[in-house]
Design a protein around this motif. Structure first.
Motif, PDB file in Angstrom:
ATOM      1  N   ALA A 169       0.505  -0.760  -0.118  1.00  0.00           N
ATOM      2  CA  ALA A 169      -0.448  -0.363  -0.061  1.00  0.00           C
ATOM      3  C   ALA A 169       0.782   0.975  -0.173  1.00  0.00           C
ATOM      4  CB  ALA A 169      -0.474  -0.124   1.110  1.00  0.00           C
ATOM      5  N   SER A 170       2.434   1.140   0.981  1.00  0.00           N
ATOM      6  CA  SER A 170       2.731   2.654   0.630  1.00  0.00           C
ATOM      7  C   SER A 170       3.738   2.919  -0.688  1.00  0.00           C
ATOM      8  CB  SER A 170       3.988   2.383   1.761  1.00  0.00           C
ATOM      9  OG  SER A 170       2.933   1.754   3.355  1.00  0.00           O
ATOM     10  N   SER A 175       2.868   1.684  -3.614  1.00  0.00           N
ATOM     11  CA  SER A 175       1.894   2.415  -5.286  1.00  0.00           C
ATOM     12  C   SER A 175       1.293   3.197  -4.458  1.00  0.00           C
ATOM     13  CB  SER A 175       0.889   0.911  -4.841  1.00  0.00           C
ATOM     14  OG  SER A 175      -0.543   1.233  -3.562  1.00  0.00           O
ATOM     15  N   GLY A 176       0.973   3.743  -2.933  1.00  0.00           N
ATOM     16  CA  GLY A 176       0.813   5.481  -2.816  1.00  0.00           C
ATOM     17  C   GLY A 176       1.917   6.613  -3.167  1.00  0.00           C
ATOM     18  N   LEU A 177       3.221   5.733  -2.922  1.00  0.00           N
ATOM     19  CA  LEU A 177       4.517   7.100  -2.736  1.00  0.00           C
ATOM     20  C   LEU A 177       4.330   7.145  -5.144  1.00  0.00           C
ATOM     21  CD1 LEU A 177       7.760   6.274  -1.177  1.00  0.00           C
ATOM     22  CD2 LEU A 177       6.512   7.664  -0.708  1.00  0.00           C
ATOM     23  N   MET A 180       1.911   7.068  -6.386  1.00  0.00           N
ATOM     24  CA  MET A 180       1.421   8.018  -6.937  1.00  0.00           C
ATOM     25  C   MET A 180       1.614   9.470  -6.628  1.00  0.00           C
ATOM     26  SD  MET A 180      -2.766   5.981  -6.304  1.00  0.00           S
ATOM     27  CE  MET A 180      -2.623   4.672  -5.927  1.00  0.00           C
ATOM     28  N   SER A 181       1.414   9.993  -4.990  1.00  0.00           N
ATOM     29  CA  SER A 181       2.100  10.900  -4.851  1.00  0.00           C
ATOM     30  C   SER A 181       3.236  11.514  -5.812  1.00  0.00           C
ATOM     31  CB  SER A 181       2.008  10.792  -3.306  1.00  0.00           C
ATOM     32  OG  SER A 181       3.167  11.510  -2.780  1.00  0.00           O
ATOM     33  N   LEU A 204       4.035  11.030  -8.430  1.00  0.00           N
ATOM     34  CA  LEU A 204       3.302  11.449  -9.905  1.00  0.00           C
ATOM     35  C   LEU A 204       2.817  12.876  -9.783  1.00  0.00           C
ATOM     36  CD1 LEU A 204       2.499  10.740 -12.761  1.00  0.00           C
ATOM     37  CD2 LEU A 204       0.747  10.677 -12.124  1.00  0.00           C
ATOM     38  N   VAL A 205       2.119  13.272  -8.377  1.00  0.00           N
ATOM     39  CA  VAL A 205       1.516  14.752  -7.921  1.00  0.00           C
ATOM     40  C   VAL A 205       2.084  15.630  -8.332  1.00  0.00           C
ATOM     41  CG1 VAL A 205      -0.417  15.384  -6.738  1.00  0.00           C
ATOM     42  CG2 VAL A 205      -0.777  13.470  -7.564  1.00  0.00           C
ATOM     43  N   ALA A 220      11.908   8.512   1.059  1.00  0.00           N
ATOM     44  CA  ALA A 220      10.673   8.210   1.182  1.00  0.00           C
ATOM     45  C   ALA A 220      10.262   6.892   1.506  1.00  0.00           C
ATOM     46  CB  ALA A 220       9.188   8.338   1.036  1.00  0.00           C
ATOM     47  N   ALA A 241       9.770  13.789   3.178  1.00  0.00           N
ATOM     48  CA  ALA A 241       9.511  12.150   2.820  1.00  0.00           C
ATOM     49  C   ALA A 241       8.228  11.404   3.392  1.00  0.00           C
ATOM     50  CB  ALA A 241      10.518  11.465   3.320  1.00  0.00           C
ATOM     51  N   ALA A 262       5.289  12.892   1.672  1.00  0.00           N
ATOM     52  CA  ALA A 262       4.873  12.295   0.822  1.00  0.00           C
ATOM     53  C   ALA A 262       4.276  10.812   0.532  1.00  0.00           C
ATOM     54  CB  ALA A 262       6.283  12.080  -0.040  1.00  0.00           C
ATOM     55  N   SER A 263       4.456  10.209   1.815  1.00  0.00           N
ATOM     56  CA  SER A 263       4.154   8.452   2.353  1.00  0.00           C
ATOM     57  C   SER A 263       2.901   8.897   2.719  1.00  0.00           C
ATOM     58  CB  SER A 263       5.152   8.873   2.817  1.00  0.00           C
ATOM     59  OG  SER A 263       7.127   8.080   3.114  1.00  0.00           O
ATOM     60  N   SER A 281       0.473  11.294   2.061  1.00  0.00           N
ATOM     61  CA  SER A 281      -0.544  11.852   0.753  1.00  0.00           C
ATOM     62  C   SER A 281      -0.570  10.602  -0.163  1.00  0.00           C
ATOM     63  CB  SER A 281      -0.071  13.046  -0.060  1.00  0.00           C
ATOM     64  OG  SER A 281       1.144  12.562  -0.941  1.00  0.00           O
ATOM     65  N   GLY A 282       0.642   9.979  -0.209  1.00  0.00           N
ATOM     66  CA  GLY A 282       0.667   8.893  -1.159  1.00  0.00           C
ATOM     67  C   GLY A 282       0.135   7.741  -0.212  1.00  0.00           C
ATOM     68  N   LEU A 283      -0.333   7.285   0.886  1.00  0.00           N
ATOM     69  CA  LEU A 283      -1.069   5.889   1.609  1.00  0.00           C
ATOM     70  C   LEU A 283      -2.997   6.953   0.952  1.00  0.00           C
ATOM     71  CD1 LEU A 283       0.539   5.118   4.891  1.00  0.00           C
ATOM     72  CD2 LEU A 283      -0.083   4.030   2.671  1.00  0.00           C
ATOM     73  N   MET A 319      -3.952   7.815  -1.299  1.00  0.00           N
ATOM     74  CA  MET A 319      -4.581   7.724  -2.057  1.00  0.00           C
ATOM     75  C   MET A 319      -4.245   6.585  -3.131  1.00  0.00           C
ATOM     76  SD  MET A 319      -2.253  10.675  -4.888  1.00  0.00           S
ATOM     77  CE  MET A 319      -0.951  11.907  -3.774  1.00  0.00           C
ATOM     78  N   SER A 320      -3.735   5.292  -2.368  1.00  0.00           N
ATOM     79  CA  SER A 320      -3.942   4.731  -2.461  1.00  0.00           C
ATOM     80  C   SER A 320      -4.265   3.795  -2.133  1.00  0.00           C
ATOM     81  CB  SER A 320      -2.405   3.864  -1.464  1.00  0.00           C
ATOM     82  OG  SER A 320      -2.568   2.343  -1.579  1.00  0.00           O
ATOM     83  N   ARG A 366      -7.209   1.267  -3.907  1.00  0.00           N
ATOM     84  CA  ARG A 366      -7.645  -0.191  -2.648  1.00  0.00           C
ATOM     85  C   ARG A 366      -9.501  -0.034  -2.781  1.00  0.00           C
ATOM     86  NH1 ARG A 366      -4.476  -0.763   1.506  1.00  0.00           N
ATOM     87  NH2 ARG A 366      -3.567   1.730   1.163  1.00  0.00           N
ATOM     88  N   ALA A 368      -0.198   0.575   7.924  1.00  0.00           N
ATOM     89  CA  ALA A 368       0.428   1.209   7.184  1.00  0.00           C
ATOM     90  C   ALA A 368       1.392   2.696   7.385  1.00  0.00           C
ATOM     91  CB  ALA A 368       0.585   0.840   5.172  1.00  0.00           C
TER      92      ALA A 368
END
Lengths: 191, 191
Positions: A155-156, A158-160, A162-163, A165-166, A183, B152, B155-156, B158-160, B162-163, B167, B183
């Motif tokens: 999860a972390s 794939s989230g990283l 996406m983060s 990308l933005v 990260a 970092a 980033a993690s 906001s990524g979490l 989105m992920s 999911r 996570a």
DNA sequence: CCGAAAATAGCACGATCGTTCGTTTTATCC
DNA sequence: GGATAAAACGAACGATCGTGCTATTTTCGG
């Protein structure tokens, strides 16, 4: 010339251009008219290759996934140390997001969010590709951290992506890549 | 009745319905016809409230951001322990993604990816809101981990989110929330 | 090189898009 | 309550959407 029939070559040309357009405007904004014009084709001539717009969208997504495999997944197989494959995979993924040759962002991630509530074959295709991607990450995570929480790690990860990308494309942070990699390093260290 | 003029009340009603539609189909697919029909308004009557579709999209995004502040950001201020605010914020954020009252996903995250390569006022608004969100996370991260790599961590985080969104909504993983929170816990523990 | 088959073009269709304009209804204020 | 302003409507516009049809061009096997 090429060993493919003319129709198949055109088919491929269309999909490549469709991927490019979809990466910029999103898969939902992919329209047949401008796509045909960019390729020097007639609308109906292009349309005949797919029998609906949805089919074009699905095939476009499939084409992206194939490119993703070539650019990201396949190179990972050459890494002999299985515990390092997650790191190599992530590095390739970020490289793919930054310089895949596409003018826009990754259409798979975009479609995953754009179509998550729009039932239909496009959503199904997005779920299929993203699900496959997710399971792949889980496998790499298991190899890297056999006793770790592989679902949370996946999860972390794939989230990283996406983060990244933005922060890269929308916010225009030129330091995005360095931050993202730090990260990821912290994620592996803590797992 | 309400102390607002009739026009302002209708204006607000339109935006609330626009937020709902945008959460399902995305901001790009927000069209005036169906929006007007859902509200029992005429297309031209609705259009008169905004003077372009782009203005409607921008105001819709602003409305989402206002709701986000009420639902997520504001409650965090009641947490007296500043080091815990990041955790409270994240918890509220995930709750927002799961049960904000919207039928679809968070339009800000969706717009951030959908419009990242489409220049114009909508992209600008998305960047403004997402940037503000990102800076807020950085501040919370600094309070929670003064000596940590706050960029970092942000980033993690906001990524979490989105992920989690993907999911949850695309893959339909009912365990998504538990995985996401684990996570996040690991992220804080490792920082 | 010829004939069948595939590929592409041309044209039109109904629908819907964002937008404008003039009119009519409705709210607001003295 | 009647004047004035705001709000909403109805109809139409040019453009573009996805999608059929038919004709024409191009490819390709014998």
């Amino acid at each position: 010339m090429t060993d493919l029939a003319k129709g198949d070559r055109t088919h491929a040309r269309i999909l490549d251009e469709a991927v490019e357009l979809a990466s910029i405007n999103g898969l939902g904004a992919l329209t047949i008219g401008p796509l045909a014009e960019r390729l020097g084709l007639s609308k109906s001539g292009l349309f005949a290759h797919f029998r609906s717009k949805e089919a074009l969208q699905v095939e476009t997504l499939d084409r992206v996934a194939a490119r993703f495999r070539d650019f990201v997944t396949e190179p990972v197989r050459t890494e002999p140390d299985k515990t390092r494959r997650l790191a190599v995979f992530f590095e390739r993924w970020i490289a793919w997001l930054d310089r895949s040759g596409l003018s826009g962002g990754c259409p798979i991630l975009a479609a995953a969010i754009e179509f998550d509530d729009v039932p239909g074959p496009v959503r199904d295709a997005a779920a299929r590709h993203f699900g496959e991607l997710h399971r792949l990450i889980v496998r790499f995570a298991r190899a890297a951290r056999p006793h770790g929480d592989v679902d949370a790690i996946a999860a972390s990860v794939s989230g990283l992506a996406m983060s990244h990308l933005v922060r890269m494309r929308l916010l225009g942070e030129h330091r995005a890549r360095a931050v993202t990699m730090r990260a990821f390093g912290a994620l592996l260290a803590g797992a």
